[in-house]
Scaffold this active site. Sequence first.
Site, short mmCIF file in Angstrom:
data_model
loop_
_atom_site.label_atom_id
_atom_site.label_comp_id
_atom_site.label_asym_id
_atom_site.label_seq_id
_atom_site.Cartn_x
_atom_site.Cartn_y
_atom_site.Cartn_z
N ASN A 149 0.81 -1.15 0.19
CA ASN A 149 0.08 -0.07 -0.05
C ASN A 149 0.78 1.27 0.03
O ASN A 149 0.43 2.21 -0.82
CB ASN A 149 -0.84 -0.21 1.30
CG ASN A 149 -2.15 0.87 1.21
OD1 ASN A 149 -2.30 1.56 0.12
ND2 ASN A 149 -2.57 0.96 2.34
N ARG A 168 7.86 -9.15 -2.78
CA ARG A 168 7.68 -10.77 -2.39
C ARG A 168 7.41 -11.64 -3.47
O ARG A 168 8.16 -12.59 -3.87
CB ARG A 168 6.98 -10.68 -1.26
CG ARG A 168 7.38 -11.99 -0.34
CD ARG A 168 6.34 -12.03 0.81
NE ARG A 168 6.05 -10.91 1.51
CZ ARG A 168 5.22 -10.81 2.41
NH1 ARG A 168 4.38 -11.75 2.65
NH2 ARG A 168 4.81 -9.51 2.82
N GLU A 172 10.18 9.28 9.92
CA GLU A 172 8.95 10.26 10.23
C GLU A 172 7.50 9.40 10.09
O GLU A 172 6.51 9.67 10.83
CB GLU A 172 8.75 11.32 9.08
CG GLU A 172 7.74 12.52 9.25
CD GLU A 172 7.90 12.93 10.81
OE1 GLU A 172 8.52 13.68 11.11
OE2 GLU A 172 6.83 12.74 11.63
N VAL A 212 5.42 6.88 12.88
CA VAL A 212 4.55 7.11 14.13
C VAL A 212 3.63 8.27 13.59
O VAL A 212 4.14 9.22 12.88
CB VAL A 212 5.19 7.87 15.30
CG1 VAL A 212 4.03 8.22 16.51
CG2 VAL A 212 6.15 6.93 15.84
N ILE A 246 1.49 12.72 9.44
CA ILE A 246 1.61 13.90 10.30
C ILE A 246 3.04 14.18 10.89
O ILE A 246 3.82 13.17 11.05
CB ILE A 246 0.97 13.61 11.91
CG1 ILE A 246 -0.50 13.01 11.66
CG2 ILE A 246 1.23 14.91 12.66
CD1 ILE A 246 -1.21 12.90 13.08
N GLU A 290 -7.40 -5.03 11.01
CA GLU A 290 -7.05 -6.27 10.46
C GLU A 290 -8.02 -7.42 10.88
O GLU A 290 -9.08 -7.24 11.81
CB GLU A 290 -5.59 -6.61 10.90
CG GLU A 290 -4.76 -5.63 11.05
CD GLU A 290 -3.89 -5.64 9.68
OE1 GLU A 290 -3.89 -6.77 9.14
OE2 GLU A 290 -3.35 -4.73 9.42
N LYS A 292 4.75 2.75 19.17
CA LYS A 292 4.87 4.20 18.70
C LYS A 292 5.23 5.00 19.99
O LYS A 292 6.10 6.07 19.80
CB LYS A 292 3.52 4.58 18.29
CG LYS A 292 3.45 3.93 16.76
CD LYS A 292 1.84 4.18 16.16
CE LYS A 292 1.61 3.75 14.96
NZ LYS A 292 0.12 3.53 14.66
N GLY A 310 -2.65 4.95 6.25
CA GLY A 310 -3.18 4.98 4.69
C GLY A 310 -1.92 5.22 3.73
O GLY A 310 -1.07 5.87 4.05
N1 HSE Z 1 -2.92 -0.08 12.35
C1 HSE Z 1 -2.30 1.43 12.69
C2 HSE Z 1 -3.69 2.22 12.95
C3 HSE Z 1 -1.72 2.09 11.39
O1 HSE Z 1 -4.92 1.86 13.11
O2 HSE Z 1 -3.39 3.52 13.28
C4 HSE Z 1 -0.34 1.51 11.31
O3 HSE Z 1 0.40 2.06 12.52
#
Ligand code: HSE
Length: 436
Positions: free
Chosen positions: A18, A50, A134, A137, A141, A195, A210, A312
């Site tokens: 992604n 992969r 960057e 986390v 942003i 997920e 994070k 995203g």
């Molecule tokens: N799964 C995380 C979230 C994004 O829902 O913010 C990746 O760190």
Amino acid sequence: MSVSSRRRIGVGILGCGNVGSALIGLLEEQRSAIAGRTGMDLAVVRVAVRSASRARAVTVADGVLTTDAAAVVNDPEVDVVVELIGGIEPARDLLAAALRLGKPVVTANKELLADHGTELYAAADAAEVDLLFEAAVGGGIPLIRPLRESLAAEPVRRVMGIVNGTTNYILSQMTEHGTSYRDALAEAQSLGFAERDPTADVEGFDAAAKASIIASVAFGARVPAGSVYREGISSVSDVDIAHARRLGYAVKLLTIAEQVGSVEGKPELAVRVHPAMVPVGHPLASVRDSFNAVFVEGDAVGELMLYGRGAGGRPTASAVLGDLVDAAGNLCRGTWTPVGDLGEAVVSPIDNLESEYYITMEVLDRPGVLAAVAGVFGRHAVSIRSMEQEGLGDQARLVFITHQASERGVQATLGDLRDLESVRGVPALLRVVSRG
Ligand code: HSE
């Protein structure tokens, strides 16, 4: 100046999911604008995947794709390595190899940095090249750079963040629509936020990794992910959220890193992830849906908040591309931004926390029950600020907010309350955030 006369920087990308696909697309879009602004032509020369046959959102030129990630790192045409494969191995080995070769690295790998950041930061400093992260986390942003650079000299007191979009989406649905946790999670899964196995998000593991990175950068000290106290949101009920709302609070999964003292010259840090009640007037209370935000409190700067898309493809690719431009620029100038020596920190155990608490329980509705319950609070020196009772047939729900109390005392209170014959529902607890 034509693009060909500009400095060409070969970019090797490890991983084309992604974020990798979004990065390739964004770089194509922005390539001439970047060249115009910086004089550098960023060219994607190798991409490790992969499976070479898998369909992808971007077209990659023949000869660029390979399934051999080590070959990308070692390719002399590759000047900067971007790691987007995630997980510990083989990412750790690949990044270490890139740094040994003197190639700057850009990564979005929070898990790797949380578990092995110290060794990778040291390797980058030894090789005198950038290790930029960057996107690890807060997705798109700009957060790490402000903490590392703009606030490098700021006496930061506390950093509080909403750094997991999935849980923020679930809690927002529960708050705004009265949705149950189970239904809100199913919605998050159907929208692709959560997920199929949502454990990493809903049990706070993602936020804890994070938290470790934020604490290390904000306080310049090593905070291993394993030392971060962690609770997720899976036991937060819609009833608690409704009570919190009525009392003037929003429930958020918070990542908190704060300096609570110092021990023998080392900063004493409290670093934790747990659901918390945030006053509705606090800027973090208005961070809705899958958005992320980080709220910084410093002695000089006061309060500031960074807000945006925490996940995203395109938002995360935006942060990666910013790092890539930075790393490429430093490479051209023969310089780098050192992570610096991360000193030791003393991580304060959760038992030492002092906070206000929301505690709720279901009890038999009969004379003397409230006195017995209040007696337990009193025995552990936990002072009650407010209490309300809601009838539930022959039972009642008691909702307490305490004054500032010790976690140790509150946990002992809960333990004793569970032993009371009149207490039926297991008491629930949420920590209440105060304005620093
Ligand atoms: N799964 C995380 C979230 C994004 O829902 O913010 C990746 O760190």
